[in-house]
Enzyme design. Sequence first.
Site, PDB file in Angstrom:
ATOM      1  N   ARG A  84       0.855  -1.189   0.000  1.00  0.00           N
ATOM      2  CA  ARG A  84       0.000   0.000   0.000  1.00  0.00           C
ATOM      3  C   ARG A  84       0.892   1.241   0.000  1.00  0.00           C
ATOM      4  NH1 ARG A  84      -2.766   2.993   4.887  1.00  0.00           N
ATOM      5  NH2 ARG A  84      -3.633   4.671   3.635  1.00  0.00           N
ATOM      6  N   HIS A 121      -3.338  10.960   0.627  1.00  0.00           N
ATOM      7  CA  HIS A 121      -2.784  10.758   1.972  1.00  0.00           C
ATOM      8  C   HIS A 121      -2.225  12.110   2.431  1.00  0.00           C
ATOM      9  CE1 HIS A 121      -1.030   7.528   4.799  1.00  0.00           C
ATOM     10  NE2 HIS A 121      -0.700   8.686   5.348  1.00  0.00           N
ATOM     11  N   GLU A 166      -7.402   8.312   6.320  1.00  0.00           N
ATOM     12  CA  GLU A 166      -7.683   8.969   7.599  1.00  0.00           C
ATOM     13  C   GLU A 166      -8.237  10.382   7.468  1.00  0.00           C
ATOM     14  OE1 GLU A 166      -4.214   8.742  10.103  1.00  0.00           O
ATOM     15  OE2 GLU A 166      -4.132   6.566  10.006  1.00  0.00           O
ATOM     16  N   ASN A 287      -7.272   1.686   9.962  1.00  0.00           N
ATOM     17  CA  ASN A 287      -5.942   1.932  10.518  1.00  0.00           C
ATOM     18  C   ASN A 287      -6.101   1.927  12.034  1.00  0.00           C
ATOM     19  OD1 ASN A 287      -5.326   2.442   7.858  1.00  0.00           O
ATOM     20  ND2 ASN A 287      -4.803   4.589   8.139  1.00  0.00           N
ATOM     21  N   TYR A 289      -4.134   1.887  15.862  1.00  0.00           N
ATOM     22  CA  TYR A 289      -2.900   2.047  16.641  1.00  0.00           C
ATOM     23  C   TYR A 289      -3.108   1.813  18.132  1.00  0.00           C
ATOM     24  CZ  TYR A 289      -0.575   3.539  12.453  1.00  0.00           C
ATOM     25  OH  TYR A 289      -0.027   3.530  11.200  1.00  0.00           O
ATOM     26  N   GLU A 360      -3.469  -0.224   8.249  1.00  0.00           N
ATOM     27  CA  GLU A 360      -2.272   0.230   8.979  1.00  0.00           C
ATOM     28  C   GLU A 360      -2.320  -0.322  10.391  1.00  0.00           C
ATOM     29  OE1 GLU A 360      -1.414   4.456   9.259  1.00  0.00           O
ATOM     30  OE2 GLU A 360      -1.827   4.730   7.122  1.00  0.00           O
TER      31      GLU A 360
HETATM   32  O1  IFM Z   1       2.530   8.041   9.727  1.00  0.00           O
HETATM   33  C1  IFM Z   1       1.163   8.005   9.970  1.00  0.00           C
HETATM   34  C2  IFM Z   1       0.408   7.783   8.679  1.00  0.00           C
HETATM   35  O2  IFM Z   1       0.712   8.753   7.731  1.00  0.00           O
HETATM   36  C3  IFM Z   1      -1.079   7.804   8.927  1.00  0.00           C
HETATM   37  N1  IFM Z   1      -1.447   6.903   9.981  1.00  0.00           N
HETATM   38  C4  IFM Z   1      -0.688   6.977  11.209  1.00  0.00           C
HETATM   39  C5  IFM Z   1       0.784   6.893  10.921  1.00  0.00           C
HETATM   40  C6  IFM Z   1       1.583   6.962  12.235  1.00  0.00           C
HETATM   41  O3  IFM Z   1       1.335   8.150  12.895  1.00  0.00           O
END
Ligand code: IFM
Length: 445
Positions: A84, A121, A166, A287, A289, A360
């Site tokens: 990606r 992006h 995002e 995505n 985290y 992500e």
């Molecule tokens: O680096 C970023 C990415 O561009 C978008 N998602 C989160 C990542 C980490 O912060």
Amino acid sequence: MASDARGATNPMPRFPDGFLWGVSTSAHQIEGAADQRDPSVWDAFTAEPGRVKDNTTAAVACDHYHRYPEDVALLRDLGVGAYRFSISWPRVQSPGGLDFYDRLVDELTAAGVQPVPTLFHWDLPLSVETEGGWLRRETAERFAEYAALVAERLGDRISKWITLNEPAEHTLLGHALGTHAPGKQLMFDALPAAHHQLLAHGLAVRALRAAGVTDIGIANSHGPTWPASDEAADVEAAGFYDVLLNQLFADPLLLGQYPEGLGELMPGDVAADLKVIAEPLDWYGINYYAPTSVGAPQGADIEFGGYTFPAELPFSVREIEGGHPVTDFGWPVIPEALTELLTSFRDRYGDRLPPIVITENGCSYEGIDDQERIAFLDGHLRALHRALEAGVDVRGYFVWSLLDNFEWAEGYARRFGLVHVDYETLKRTPKASYGWLRDVLRAQP
Ligand code: IFM
């Protein structure tokens, strides 16, 4: 505990046949060669002293623009099925700009790695920003024209496409708080930027389908929101945060409606736009985290996870208790929250939810012997597998990121890569996590 991927102690479970394994990057964060494209909002933003913590820019970044054959070789050796990356709209606007992506896609195809481009992006052409950017409806229409142009040129070799990355962060950080480009501090007046990005997505889905594309998703960031306590004020604030960061960006796509009270704040003929925004998706990218603990406002600015949340927000972001490890960014490592997120999506959206792809997931840590990253990825893959066992239809997983890269307002201080990049020499060095993931992938069906 990170396991031995070959299965000595605690083998990684088997993922379904056809599960798509990949890694992610984005154009502005790795390409460099800024002199060979039109400027973007991020070029203007990083040119202002103090906007980026180490005052760096992405003019060179990882120089992927020139070194892409080496990076594709790394992908091939890693054994991922897909890559990606994002296409830079400002580069496509410049003469010959699409030629780079032509070369990249050919190189990937020859290496047996499926190209999965993201069309936006965060690097909006500065010329589009000058005309009003995402606060202006016409930007959505221009985005769809750009999407059609790219699909006409590359659609013969690319099957899987992503419209936006995002839009929640781009709205919150770029337009409400101003810590990302274009640096606007509009607070709740930033909501039109969310609506126009969602509209751009829907118009682009239609444009891509008209160009013959059949496999389209989006990469939305989501995470569980946990109230800081059982107090009513904390529960209410957490609910509000959840609406803003999760439901505001998922409900229009999956349910064709805004969460209660938000549609009235959006510009234009919202009912008609929602029909465009809710064009059915072939899959839904998440995505993920970390979860967020949220409580009532505390009357002061809050520094958290690299960001400043102003006092006037109707919520405050809190530390998550429980002694969880944290990444170098300060983000808590809580893999089970990924299982919770995925099952909550299945429960909330039911039949309206297409198959999910994790577009992500990753962490920032220093060092080449990055055992913490191995533990992070190991934990999150097992958490993802538990969601599969619970019946959630997840079809793929992409690690953020292949390379250390330009981490936006943090500059080069945060390293998310499976591959270390020496920013003086641009030498690539695979980290321990790269070898670990290669072993995990070899052991899969
Ligand atoms: O680096 C970023 C990415 O561009 C978008 N998602 C989160 C990542 C980490 O912060």
